[in-house]
Design an enzyme around this catalytic site. Sequence first.
Site, short mmCIF file in Angstrom:
data_model
loop_
_atom_site.label_atom_id
_atom_site.label_comp_id
_atom_site.label_asym_id
_atom_site.label_seq_id
_atom_site.Cartn_x
_atom_site.Cartn_y
_atom_site.Cartn_z
N GLY A 156 0.80 -1.22 0.00
CA GLY A 156 0.00 0.00 0.00
C GLY A 156 0.83 1.26 0.00
O GLY A 156 1.99 1.28 -0.42
N CYS A 157 0.24 2.33 0.53
CA CYS A 157 0.76 3.68 0.32
C CYS A 157 2.06 3.99 1.05
O CYS A 157 2.69 5.00 0.75
CB CYS A 157 -0.31 4.70 0.70
SG CYS A 157 -1.76 4.67 -0.37
N TYR A 158 2.48 3.18 2.01
CA TYR A 158 3.75 3.47 2.69
C TYR A 158 4.94 2.86 1.98
O TYR A 158 6.10 3.11 2.34
CB TYR A 158 3.70 2.98 4.14
CG TYR A 158 3.61 1.48 4.33
CD1 TYR A 158 4.75 0.66 4.26
CD2 TYR A 158 2.40 0.86 4.60
CE1 TYR A 158 4.67 -0.71 4.45
CE2 TYR A 158 2.30 -0.51 4.80
CZ TYR A 158 3.44 -1.29 4.72
OH TYR A 158 3.36 -2.65 4.90
#
EC number: 2.3.1.212
Length: 384
Positions: A156-158
């Site tokens: 995901g976004c991290y």
Amino acid sequence: MATEEMKKLATVMAIGTANPPNCYYQADFPDFYFRVTNSDHLINLKQKFKRLCENSRIEKRYLHVTEEILKENPNIAAYEATSLNVRHKMQVKGVAELGKEAALKAIKEWGQPKSKITHLIVCCLAGVDMPGADYQLTKLLDLDPSVKRFMFYHLGCYAGGTVLRLAKDIAENNKGARVLIVCSEMTTTCFRGPSETHLDSMIGQAILGDGAAAVIVGADPDLTVERPIFELVSTAQTIVPESHGAIEGHLLESGLSFHLYKTVPTLISNNIKTCLSDAFTPLNISDWNSLFWIAHPGGPAILDQVTAKVGLEKEKLKVTRQVLKDYGNMSSATVFFIMDEMRKKSLENGQATTGEGLEWGVLFGFGPGITVETVVLRSVPVIS
């Protein structure tokens, strides 16, 4: 900055980015979205979605999905219809092709033979397959078959911070290593129609975009042929306290389903100072406005609350907000779009370093967990 100690640090040496050809303007997207999902009868829900789009501060996004694709595969446009097979097929092919486009740009900028790439790190949200996107990219790019590969799915976004952390460890502990990172993100797996009972799903439909980014990382650069852009000084990862369940994604027969708490911006902003202090206390830095900032733009509310909590000057997240405006949230690839834009703007504006004229900077990734990745960056002098 070019001390012997700095030469041993991993550096970003090249950046390439790519997007699908289909550009969607945010002002027109609610009408498109409700039409192609046969949801125009949900008048109140459409008004809510319009407000989400208006408040997103996004001007345009790029998506692989087209009206033609949705007509041929109507289950993708439905809210919870079985559609994983067709989504998966598109995702596997599309991730590799978009990743190849970004990687070729990075390799071209680097200017060295592909045979010098020793390691490959690939990251994408979905499209789990065997062999994976790392194998597909090795073939598509005609890399050495003995290149050492790492494959990350479903982070995901991290994850932009995650892949930099791994690349730094590889580059600094394997003499001569040159690491190609490819983050290729597509929303094909999570595009779906609106639901009156799952409003957080609509947030993703309003802000997510498709994009791929590639970077080449290595330590001890050969300055006669390689040009460092940013040095990777230190990295860290942590889970935000009391954040379990705040950001989740679940792969179902109907595709990837996201769940978000309204408290996500508060949870992140309340813990950002701790991450900054842990990262910069060893460098005796405590003025957060003295840094250049590359922060994953999970959404405008996160950026606003981080700015307020840390006491940042308005201009500190200017490049981050510009990338959000031009591309939306492209998950793990987004921080590299910001990094690329920052070094280009620094050159255009006649600033002394790749980091807006400043020496030290920070890269943040925020995502499921809530997980926060922190990367301390050091800029290099701009060479025109």
